[in-house]
Design an enzyme around this catalytic site. Structure first.
Site, mmCIF file in Angstrom:
data_model
loop_
_atom_site.group_PDB
_atom_site.id
_atom_site.type_symbol
_atom_site.label_atom_id
_atom_site.label_comp_id
_atom_site.label_asym_id
_atom_site.label_seq_id
_atom_site.Cartn_x
_atom_site.Cartn_y
_atom_site.Cartn_z
ATOM 1 N N ILE A 76 0.839 -1.209 0.000
ATOM 2 C CA ILE A 76 0.000 0.000 0.000
ATOM 3 C C ILE A 76 0.870 1.254 0.000
ATOM 4 O O ILE A 76 0.630 2.193 -0.768
ATOM 5 C CB ILE A 76 -0.966 -0.012 1.211
ATOM 6 C CG1 ILE A 76 -2.006 -1.118 1.008
ATOM 7 C CG2 ILE A 76 -1.635 1.354 1.388
ATOM 8 C CD1 ILE A 76 -2.995 -1.283 2.144
ATOM 9 N N HIS A 132 5.892 -11.817 -31.790
ATOM 10 C CA HIS A 132 6.868 -10.725 -31.887
ATOM 11 C C HIS A 132 6.206 -9.513 -32.528
ATOM 12 O O HIS A 132 5.466 -9.679 -33.505
ATOM 13 C CB HIS A 132 8.061 -11.157 -32.734
ATOM 14 C CG HIS A 132 9.044 -10.046 -32.965
ATOM 15 N ND1 HIS A 132 9.922 -9.622 -31.986
ATOM 16 C CD2 HIS A 132 9.261 -9.244 -34.046
ATOM 17 C CE1 HIS A 132 10.652 -8.627 -32.459
ATOM 18 N NE2 HIS A 132 10.272 -8.370 -33.705
ATOM 19 N N GLU A 164 10.204 3.040 6.730
ATOM 20 C CA GLU A 164 10.026 1.580 6.759
ATOM 21 C C GLU A 164 10.916 0.999 7.853
ATOM 22 O O GLU A 164 12.129 1.227 7.867
ATOM 23 C CB GLU A 164 10.374 0.994 5.384
ATOM 24 C CG GLU A 164 10.570 -0.520 5.330
ATOM 25 C CD GLU A 164 9.369 -1.315 5.812
ATOM 26 O OE1 GLU A 164 8.263 -1.096 5.316
ATOM 27 O OE2 GLU A 164 9.542 -2.172 6.716
ATOM 28 N N GLY A 217 0.232 -2.865 7.386
ATOM 29 C CA GLY A 217 -0.314 -4.211 7.273
ATOM 30 C C GLY A 217 -1.802 -4.243 7.559
ATOM 31 O O GLY A 217 -2.404 -3.240 7.969
#
Ligand code: FAD
Ligand code: NAD
Length: 474
Positions: free
Chosen positions: A191, A450, A210, A277
């Site tokens: 998120i 391709h 973090e 979380g």
């Protein structure tokens, strides 16, 4: 006699898909959901359709177009003048997509003769469900089978209560009416990276704090390192190893205090998103005497087939163990419906893909290189960069690479890890290959059109045998 063969509690991608599959198989089915949309009306579709997968992807698309015009239109000889963003219009587009899709699920319920109840469902005892709501007396339904699909909610951080004015959860961050000047995000998970990308592209200065020392814990570490490099180059300020300890609100936003290693640091931001979380949501779902008890993580305990310890009671999706992903919830719903109706039904949890819809996108399925090493499984790795793909050059999407991991002895594909444009689509070829127990040789001998980005999958499979065509093999 029971009122229904099956009652499903929760109409997210787990519950609504389970209900539709039950009805397709001839079972008399009801589905209950407590969700009330922004316009005050009951809504189906759960987190995914209302405040999750779909609205976030709508904003990712709008913001990517906005940035792409600014950064790349001129490369094509396109001169667009001043580009501006109308945030209200962007949000209105997102809301329209949500209401069309949730309306579509309601229509599917009607056409499949699924009876929908708006309200809060509680499993009172085996085969008995009580529905309560603000505007109606309680109702009781009986059913031969009950499927619990109550989903999840954001994990809160102590002392950082979400008010959706200064401190936001993901749902609030999908509805910013203006672009914040400075946006703080706690958590560089899925998120944090997706919503951080949205608001950075629209002009916010974004700092992501973090706690862990790397991005995206479950990802292959090579992919995570490449992702960090790409996101930092784009201007996302991701600070690893930074644990948020306290948030103080101020007149203009808030001050976020955090520990960077052993140092106390702080930043001032206008708005803060908490994205650390999600956890199972089971408030009021289970009567204390119903026989089903939660595990230590607050999830409903189930076996490999999503059966609880109580016969006739099943549980699926975010409310149970495993990754919190919409497609995992839906596949569990289908498997449970089939077990109820015909006695068989299965989901292979080892082939559930992950996709992160940033730019570049990130996707993977199966084992990571670190997992293979720690398990002592001999493997070969075939890597191919998008920079060497003709199609990637033509569409200006040369960042990233694909890595295929195959067993050195059997050549069976064990994992696929991708970072680049459109890997949300390319990963599905690898999922099919692993599900069919294909070898790297099988993939290498499959003709790929391709020029396509999928040729990069082909070349990575060839590279696992040291014979990629468009790569200098050293
Ligand atoms: P939910 O979708 O949470 O649905 C549960 C439903 O049950 C809800 O409607 C709720 O109202 C209802 N309910 C709960 N308790 C009761 C009760 N007692 N009575 C009646 N109703 C009840 N996953 C992906 O795979 N891809 C993505 O791109 C993705 N993006 C996401 C983006 C964001 C911002 C978020 C927050 C999540 C995202 N997810 C994504 C995760 C995904 O939304 C969930 O994994 C998925 O919705 C889980 O489905 P579910 O049916 O188990 O639960
Ligand atoms: P997450 O688990 O992906 O990431 C949370 C991050 O917060 C982790 O990296 C963790 O280390 C960090 N963290 C925890 N406490 C912290 C603290 N005090 N300070 C700083 N960092 C801290 O969770 P999320 O991003 O909230 O997403 C929840 C779930 O929703 C995902 O795991 C996924 O299942 C689902 N989701 C999926 C998608 C997708 O499939 N594209 C998109 C969005 C959400």
């Amino acid at each position: 006699m029971s009122d229904f063969d099956v009652v499903v509690i929760g109409a997210g991608p787990g519950g609504y898909v389970a209900a539709i599959r039950c009805a397709q198989l001839g079972l008399k089915t009801a589905c209950i959901d407590r969700w009330v949309s922004k316009n005050g009306k009951p809504s189906v579709g759960g987190t995914c359709l209302n405040v999750g997968c779909i609205p976030s992807k709508a904003l990712l698309d709008s913001s990517e177009r906005y940035e792409d015009i600014q950064l790349h239109a001129a490369d094509h000889g396109i001169h667009s003048g001043d580009v501006s963003i109308d945030v209200e219009k962007m949000l209105a587009r997102k809301d329209k997509i949500v209401s069309e899709l949730t309306g579509g699920i309601s229509a599917l319920f009607k056409s499949n003769k699924i009876v929908f109840y708006a309200g809060h469902g509680c499993l009172v005892e085996t085969g008995v469900v009580r529905i309560s709501s603000d505007d109606q007396a309680d109702q009781t339904l009986t059913a031969k089978h009950v499927i619990l699909a109550s989903g999840s909610e954001p994990v809160p951080l102590p002392g950082m209560a979400v008010d959706n004015k200064t401190i936001f959860d993901s749902a609030g961050a999908l509805d910013f009416r203006t672009v914040p000047k400075k946006l703080g995000i706690i958590g560089a998970g899925v998120i944090g990276l997706e919503l951080g990308s949205v608001w950075r592209r629209l002009g916010a200065e974004v700092v992501i704090l973090e706690a862990a020392d790397s991005l995206l814990g479950p990802a292959d570490s090579m992919i995570a390192r490449e992702a960090k490099k790409q996101f930092s180059r784009q201007g996302l300020d991701i600070r690893l190893g930074c644990k948020v300890t306290q948030v103080e609100k101020s007149k203009d936003g808030c001050t976020v205090h955090y520990l960077d290693g052993e140092n106390n640091e702080s930043i001032d931001v206008e708005r803060l998103i908490v994205a650390v979380g999600r956890r199972p949501y089971t408030d009021g779902l289970l009567d204390p005497n119903c026989g089903v008890e939660l595990d230590d993580n607050g999830a409903v305990p189930v076996d490999d087939h999503c059966a609880t310890a109580v016969p006739g009671v099943w549980a699926i999706g975010d409310a149970v163990r495993g990754p919190m992903l919409a497609h995992k919830a839906s596949e569990e719903g289908i498997a449970v419906a089939e077990r109820i109706a015909v006695g068989t039904g299965h989901i292979d949890h080892s082939t559930i893909p992950w996709v992160i819809y940033t730019h570049p996108e990130i996707a993977w399925v199966g084992a990571t290189e670190d997992e293979l090493k720690s398990q002592g499984i001999p493997y070969t790795a075939g890597m191919f960069p998008f920079a060497a793909s003709g199609r990637a050059k033509a569409v200006g999407a040369t960042e990233g690479f694909i890595k295929i991991l195959a067993c050195r002895d059997s050549d069976r594909i064990l994992g696929a890890h991708m970072i680049g444009s459109q890997v949300s689509e390319l990963i599905n070829e690898a999922v099919l290959a692993i599900s069919m127990e294909a070898s790297a040789e099988d993939l290498a001998r499959t003709v790929h059109a391709h020029p396509t980005l999928a040729e990069t999958v082909h070349e990575a499979a060839l590279a696992a045998h040291g014979r990629a065509i468009h790569k200098v093999n050293r």
